[in-house]
Design a protein around this motif. Structure first.
Motif, PDB file in Angstrom:
ATOM      1  N   UNK A 276       9.108 -18.879  -1.171  1.00  0.00           N
ATOM      2  CA  UNK A 276       8.145 -19.197  -0.294  1.00  0.00           C
ATOM      3  C   UNK A 276       6.942 -18.199  -0.350  1.00  0.00           C
ATOM      4  N   UNK A 277       7.546 -16.911  -0.117  1.00  0.00           N
ATOM      5  CA  UNK A 277       6.804 -15.708  -0.146  1.00  0.00           C
ATOM      6  C   UNK A 277       5.750 -15.694  -1.180  1.00  0.00           C
ATOM      7  N   UNK A 278       6.487 -15.566  -2.618  1.00  0.00           N
ATOM      8  CA  UNK A 278       5.446 -15.593  -3.514  1.00  0.00           C
ATOM      9  C   UNK A 278       4.522 -16.620  -3.675  1.00  0.00           C
ATOM     10  N   UNK A 279       4.871 -17.882  -3.408  1.00  0.00           N
ATOM     11  CA  UNK A 279       3.714 -18.936  -3.527  1.00  0.00           C
ATOM     12  C   UNK A 279       2.755 -18.854  -2.453  1.00  0.00           C
ATOM     13  N   UNK A 280       3.090 -18.261  -1.250  1.00  0.00           N
ATOM     14  CA  UNK A 280       2.191 -17.864  -0.270  1.00  0.00           C
ATOM     15  C   UNK A 280       1.098 -17.033  -0.649  1.00  0.00           C
ATOM     16  N   UNK A 281       1.412 -15.931  -1.211  1.00  0.00           N
ATOM     17  CA  UNK A 281       0.311 -15.051  -1.410  1.00  0.00           C
ATOM     18  C   UNK A 281      -0.264 -15.138  -2.926  1.00  0.00           C
ATOM     19  N   UNK A 282       0.386 -16.150  -3.729  1.00  0.00           N
ATOM     20  CA  UNK A 282      -0.400 -16.461  -4.729  1.00  0.00           C
ATOM     21  C   UNK A 282      -1.390 -17.400  -4.471  1.00  0.00           C
ATOM     22  N   UNK A 283      -1.376 -18.250  -3.366  1.00  0.00           N
ATOM     23  CA  UNK A 283      -2.405 -19.093  -3.010  1.00  0.00           C
ATOM     24  C   UNK A 283      -3.573 -18.490  -1.907  1.00  0.00           C
ATOM     25  N   UNK A 284      -2.835 -17.673  -1.366  1.00  0.00           N
ATOM     26  CA  UNK A 284      -3.720 -17.014  -0.063  1.00  0.00           C
ATOM     27  C   UNK A 284      -4.725 -16.092  -0.884  1.00  0.00           C
ATOM     28  N   UNK A 285      -4.661 -15.305  -1.652  1.00  0.00           N
ATOM     29  CA  UNK A 285      -5.380 -14.505  -2.517  1.00  0.00           C
ATOM     30  C   UNK A 285      -6.720 -14.992  -2.865  1.00  0.00           C
ATOM     31  N   UNK A 286      -6.911 -16.403  -3.008  1.00  0.00           N
ATOM     32  CA  UNK A 286      -8.072 -16.922  -3.405  1.00  0.00           C
ATOM     33  C   UNK A 286      -8.841 -17.722  -2.208  1.00  0.00           C
ATOM     34  N   UNK A 287      -8.354 -17.548  -0.832  1.00  0.00           N
ATOM     35  CA  UNK A 287      -8.873 -18.310   0.285  1.00  0.00           C
ATOM     36  C   UNK A 287      -9.973 -17.245   0.806  1.00  0.00           C
ATOM     37  N   UNK A 288     -11.159 -17.436   1.027  1.00  0.00           N
ATOM     38  CA  UNK A 288     -12.379 -16.806   1.215  1.00  0.00           C
ATOM     39  C   UNK A 288     -12.922 -17.028   2.576  1.00  0.00           C
ATOM     40  N   UNK A 289     -12.894 -18.321   3.009  1.00  0.00           N
ATOM     41  CA  UNK A 289     -13.667 -18.543   4.358  1.00  0.00           C
ATOM     42  C   UNK A 289     -12.922 -18.073   5.428  1.00  0.00           C
ATOM     43  N   UNK A 290     -13.646 -17.764   6.752  1.00  0.00           N
ATOM     44  CA  UNK A 290     -12.933 -17.111   7.727  1.00  0.00           C
ATOM     45  C   UNK A 290     -12.073 -18.361   8.439  1.00  0.00           C
ATOM     46  N   UNK A 291     -12.422 -19.426   8.467  1.00  0.00           N
ATOM     47  CA  UNK A 291     -11.697 -20.452   8.970  1.00  0.00           C
ATOM     48  C   UNK A 291     -10.304 -20.907   8.153  1.00  0.00           C
ATOM     49  N   UNK A 292     -10.655 -20.641   6.730  1.00  0.00           N
ATOM     50  CA  UNK A 292      -9.251 -21.099   6.140  1.00  0.00           C
ATOM     51  C   UNK A 292      -8.299 -19.787   6.059  1.00  0.00           C
ATOM     52  N   UNK A 293      -9.072 -18.613   6.357  1.00  0.00           N
ATOM     53  CA  UNK A 293      -8.192 -17.570   6.281  1.00  0.00           C
ATOM     54  C   UNK A 293      -7.384 -17.374   7.723  1.00  0.00           C
ATOM     55  N   UNK A 294      -8.173 -17.844   8.734  1.00  0.00           N
ATOM     56  CA  UNK A 294      -7.310 -17.967  10.139  1.00  0.00           C
ATOM     57  C   UNK A 294      -6.177 -18.983  10.095  1.00  0.00           C
TER      58      UNK A 294
END
Length: 339
Positions: free
Chosen positions: A132-150
């Motif tokens: 789960x941790x690996x999948x999370x950071x693999x996906x989260x690294x390409x999230x750029x908008x403030x709303x989606x980062x939140x």
């Protein structure tokens, strides 16, 4: 002595640091910037917004770091064509820029998680699953908008609090979610009720939904996204003659229905949330709307039941809740049967 006494950090924040290190191999101060100094975080966000406008206008990546500006000038298209720099160097420049953006994305997201966990005192004994941790950071690294980062930051905090809260399937769903789709999910989720393991929106009274900005088209859209089941479904309340009351949870409110003179089963037409939808609901704060509960309660009052709106005062580990009654719902002779 507690962990926070030794390190200055609470147990939940310490667990967050462990998860970050597990996910990307290192932890730096910016990950916790919001918990260390809200003013500094605000300063960085304001400056970053201003620099973002400059970067967009001039097509330049501009970075604010340790109180100083870094700027890497991207060549124009014509320069790219005529440039004699080795392709390896050009590739390195591109990769460097991409990794800078990813690093900033991860830092922003984990700082949101840190802010969410800052007031927590305890954390679950188990850690989030490695996959789960690996999948999370693999996906989260390409999230750029403030709303989606939140959104991603609150997901990370929720998983640290209670591992297993968000499935890998839900992570994949959110990775492909657009900003507009996320806003629609949030808009609909604010009206979710909970009853015996089901999460739903009463859908028979279109006027009630319409006053809250919901139409059938929203149901269809979220059905295509697999947040809601695509067709109207029905709950069967008071199905068993031995049931003397039914309770519906709405944020910190409770709609309590007592059988009274209800003589038979009462079906309720609903928009029902899927497994993915249910996992997303805790991310959306519920707004108090007693009129919404009253309109739903009239469904049962019209059948000679008794309905009460109450405030939830306590939630016990065994699933039981404590509550304080606010008022009884009085029969509305114009309401009719809203099922």
């Amino acid at each position: 002595m507690e962990i926070k006494d030794l390190t200055g950090l609470s147990e939940p924040l310490t667990r967050l640091i462990d998860v970050i290190a597990q996910g990307i191999g290192g932890v730096f101060a910016p990950y916790l910037i919001r918990t260390k100094a809200d003013a500094k975080a605000h300063e960085i966000r304001v400056i970053s917004q201003a620099l973002g406008e400059v970067a967009a206008k001039h097509n330049l990546p501009v970075i604010y770091k340790d109180g100083e500006l870094e700027l890497w000038q991207k060549p124009e298209d014509k320069t790219l064509i005529l440039d004699t720099t080795a392709i390896e160097n050009r590739s390195n420049h591109r990769l460097e820029y991409q990794e800078r953006r990813r690093q900033a994305n991860i830092e922003n997201i984990t700082s949101v998680a840190a802010a969410e966990l800052a007031e927590d005192e305890e954390v679950a004994p188990e850690s989030p699953d490695e996959d789960w941790v690996a999948r999370f950071f693999s996906s989260a690294q390409d999230v750029s908008s403030d709303q989606m980062q939140d959104l991603w930051g609150r997901i990370l905090a929720g998983e640290i609090r209670h591992p297993g809260t968000y499935s890998l399937r839900t992570l994949d769903f959110i990775r492909n979610l657009t900003k507009d789709e996320a806003e629609l999910v949030a808009h609909v989720a604010k009206l979710a009720l909970f009853w015996k393991g089901n999460s739903f929106i009463p859908s028979a009274d279109k006027d009630v939904l319409g006053k809250r900005g919901l139409v059938d088209g929203h149901h269809f859209s979220l059905g295509e996204l697999d947040v809601l089941y695509p067709s109207d479904l029905r709950l069967k309340t008071f199905r068993d003659e031995s049931v003397e009351e039914e309770a519906f949870i709405f944020g910190e409110r409770l709609l309590l229905i007592k059988r009274g003179e209800i003589a038979s089963e009462i079906p309720v037409t609903i928009w029902k949330f899927t497994n993915i939808g249910r996992e997303l609901l805790p991310l959306v704060p519920t707004q108090i709307d007693d009129d919404y509960l009253e309109q739903f309660g009239q469904t049962f009052v019209a059948r000679k039941g008794k309905a009460y709106i109450a405030e939830i005062t306590d939630r016990l580990p065994n699933g039981q809740i404590g509550y304080s009654t606010i008022r009884e719902i009085v029969a509305n002779t114009d309401a009719g049967n809203a099922t």
